[in-house]
Design a protein around this motif. Structure first.
Motif, PDB file in Angstrom:
ATOM      1  N   ALA A  61       0.839  -1.204   0.000  1.00 35.05           N
ATOM      2  CA  ALA A  61       0.000   0.000   0.000  1.00 35.05           C
ATOM      3  C   ALA A  61       0.873   1.253   0.000  1.00 35.05           C
ATOM      4  O   ALA A  61       0.614   2.206  -0.751  1.00 35.05           O
ATOM      5  CB  ALA A  61      -0.931  -0.005   1.206  1.00 35.05           C
ATOM      6  N   PHE A  79      -1.936   9.023   4.645  1.00 36.58           N
ATOM      7  CA  PHE A  79      -1.987   7.597   4.356  1.00 36.58           C
ATOM      8  C   PHE A  79      -0.605   6.970   4.504  1.00 36.58           C
ATOM      9  O   PHE A  79      -0.461   5.891   5.084  1.00 36.58           O
ATOM     10  CB  PHE A  79      -2.539   7.359   2.945  1.00 36.58           C
ATOM     11  CG  PHE A  79      -2.703   5.912   2.597  1.00 36.58           C
ATOM     12  CD1 PHE A  79      -3.814   5.207   3.016  1.00 36.58           C
ATOM     13  CD2 PHE A  79      -1.750   5.258   1.839  1.00 36.58           C
ATOM     14  CE1 PHE A  79      -3.971   3.871   2.696  1.00 36.58           C
ATOM     15  CE2 PHE A  79      -1.893   3.921   1.516  1.00 36.58           C
ATOM     16  CZ  PHE A  79      -3.005   3.231   1.939  1.00 36.58           C
ATOM     17  N   THR A  83       0.387   4.136   7.289  1.00 38.38           N
ATOM     18  CA  THR A  83       0.855   2.807   6.874  1.00 38.38           C
ATOM     19  C   THR A  83       2.261   2.518   7.393  1.00 38.38           C
ATOM     20  O   THR A  83       2.534   1.404   7.837  1.00 38.38           O
ATOM     21  CB  THR A  83       0.821   2.647   5.342  1.00 38.38           C
ATOM     22  OG1 THR A  83       1.551   3.705   4.734  1.00 38.38           O
ATOM     23  CG2 THR A  83      -0.598   2.612   4.828  1.00 38.38           C
ATOM     24  N   LEU A 125      -5.964   3.331  10.260  1.00 40.06           N
ATOM     25  CA  LEU A 125      -5.785   2.770   8.921  1.00 40.06           C
ATOM     26  C   LEU A 125      -7.095   2.757   8.143  1.00 40.06           C
ATOM     27  O   LEU A 125      -7.099   3.016   6.927  1.00 40.06           O
ATOM     28  CB  LEU A 125      -5.209   1.358   9.029  1.00 40.06           C
ATOM     29  CG  LEU A 125      -4.734   0.703   7.748  1.00 40.06           C
ATOM     30  CD1 LEU A 125      -3.652   1.538   7.082  1.00 40.06           C
ATOM     31  CD2 LEU A 125      -4.220  -0.688   8.035  1.00 40.06           C
ATOM     32  N   SER A 129      -7.525   4.757   4.717  1.00 36.58           N
ATOM     33  CA  SER A 129      -7.915   4.045   3.499  1.00 36.58           C
ATOM     34  C   SER A 129      -9.179   4.634   2.883  1.00 36.58           C
ATOM     35  O   SER A 129      -9.284   4.725   1.654  1.00 36.58           O
ATOM     36  CB  SER A 129      -8.126   2.563   3.802  1.00 36.58           C
ATOM     37  OG  SER A 129      -6.936   1.974   4.236  1.00 36.58           O
ATOM     38  N   ALA A 146      -5.115   2.179  -1.820  1.00 36.08           N
ATOM     39  CA  ALA A 146      -6.300   2.172  -0.959  1.00 36.08           C
ATOM     40  C   ALA A 146      -6.830   0.752  -0.769  1.00 36.08           C
ATOM     41  O   ALA A 146      -7.254   0.373   0.323  1.00 36.08           O
ATOM     42  CB  ALA A 146      -7.375   3.075  -1.530  1.00 36.08           C
ATOM     43  N   THR A 147      -6.782  -0.051  -1.848  1.00 38.05           N
ATOM     44  CA  THR A 147      -7.255  -1.431  -1.757  1.00 38.05           C
ATOM     45  C   THR A 147      -6.389  -2.243  -0.798  1.00 38.05           C
ATOM     46  O   THR A 147      -6.911  -2.984   0.050  1.00 38.05           O
ATOM     47  CB  THR A 147      -7.251  -2.094  -3.153  1.00 38.05           C
ATOM     48  OG1 THR A 147      -8.047  -1.298  -4.032  1.00 38.05           O
ATOM     49  CG2 THR A 147      -7.784  -3.500  -3.099  1.00 38.05           C
ATOM     50  N   GLY A 149      -4.684  -0.968   1.554  1.00 36.48           N
ATOM     51  CA  GLY A 149      -4.970  -0.398   2.866  1.00 36.48           C
ATOM     52  C   GLY A 149      -6.189  -1.039   3.507  1.00 36.48           C
ATOM     53  O   GLY A 149      -6.194  -1.345   4.696  1.00 36.48           O
ATOM     54  N   PHE A 150      -7.228  -1.269   2.689  1.00 37.55           N
ATOM     55  CA  PHE A 150      -8.419  -1.964   3.207  1.00 37.55           C
ATOM     56  C   PHE A 150      -8.109  -3.414   3.549  1.00 37.55           C
ATOM     57  O   PHE A 150      -8.619  -3.946   4.537  1.00 37.55           O
ATOM     58  CB  PHE A 150      -9.573  -1.883   2.201  1.00 37.55           C
ATOM     59  CG  PHE A 150     -10.253  -0.552   2.166  1.00 37.55           C
ATOM     60  CD1 PHE A 150     -10.859  -0.027   3.290  1.00 37.55           C
ATOM     61  CD2 PHE A 150     -10.298   0.179   0.990  1.00 37.55           C
ATOM     62  CE1 PHE A 150     -11.485   1.214   3.258  1.00 37.55           C
ATOM     63  CE2 PHE A 150     -10.926   1.411   0.947  1.00 37.55           C
ATOM     64  CZ  PHE A 150     -11.525   1.927   2.085  1.00 37.55           C
ATOM     65  N   THR A 153      -6.443  -3.393   6.768  1.00 38.25           N
ATOM     66  CA  THR A 153      -7.429  -3.125   7.811  1.00 38.25           C
ATOM     67  C   THR A 153      -8.163  -4.402   8.199  1.00 38.25           C
ATOM     68  O   THR A 153      -8.374  -4.675   9.392  1.00 38.25           O
ATOM     69  CB  THR A 153      -8.442  -2.064   7.334  1.00 38.25           C
ATOM     70  OG1 THR A 153      -7.737  -0.887   6.962  1.00 38.25           O
ATOM     71  CG2 THR A 153      -9.455  -1.734   8.411  1.00 38.25           C
TER      72      THR A 153
END
Length: 178
Positions: A61, A79, A83, A125, A129, A146-147, A149-150, A153
């Motif tokens: 990420a 972000f 991270t 996070l 995200s 972002a993906t 990051g999810f 999460t």
């Protein structure tokens, strides 16, 4: 006037020296397994693999966002900070478990510290995200960041659940079954 009962713990039991010889034999057998520097079983455990998956997803990420054309400086700098801080803390707890530091530093409640880290880190996070996804404007690297990051999460939520299960539920059941 009594101020309450006090418990004084000593290394010798009330039965004398004869009662201490069997535990000494069992402690010497367990000392050989504790003599290893690295806990090899943690590498293959579910918690160890979960931490490695979190570190990889956080790193991907970060790299995805770092190598993309930013559409909003403050959103993506936030972000990146979240991270990297989360990655460093997961790596810290991974090293704590790998080298069994939690056995030497007993003054810290490691399950509670890890639970609080995951709770705060997951909330930050998730916010980062969501902000990164809303500001991505279909830029491929930002969407990928972002993906991941999810994904990180979700992995952190799994760690919260396992940390809660280990620290809180085990303590509450041992209190009633003891």
């Amino acid at each position: 006037m009594s101020h309450g009962a006090r418990v004084i713990r000593t290394g010798v039991s009330s039965a004398g020296p004869a009662a201490t010889s069997p535990p000494a034999a069992s402690s010497s057998a367990s000392a050989s397994s504790d003599g290893e520097l690295v806990d090899g079983a943690y590498f293959r455990s579910c918690a160890g693999m979960l931490k490695v998956a979190q570190m990889i997803s956080l790193l991907v990420a970060f790299i995805s966002v770092n190598n993309s054309q930013w559409t909003n400086y403050s959103a993506y700098s936030y972000f990146q900070i979240v991270t990297m801080c989360d990655l460093v803390m997961v790596l810290f707890f991974y090293i704590i478990h790998i080298f069994r530091v939690y056995r030497m530093l007993t003054c810290v409640s490691w399950p509670l510290a890890e639970f609080l880290h995951y709770l705060i880190g997951t909330i930050l996070l998730l916010i980062a995200s969501i902000v990164a996804a809303s500001k991505s404007y279909n830029v491929t690297g930002l969407v990928a960041g972002a993906t991941f990051g999810f994904l990180a999460t979700i992995l952190c939520v799994l760690s919260i659940w396992s940390s809660y299960k280990v620290s809180c539920i085990t303590q509450s059941t041992s209190k009633y079954h003891a």
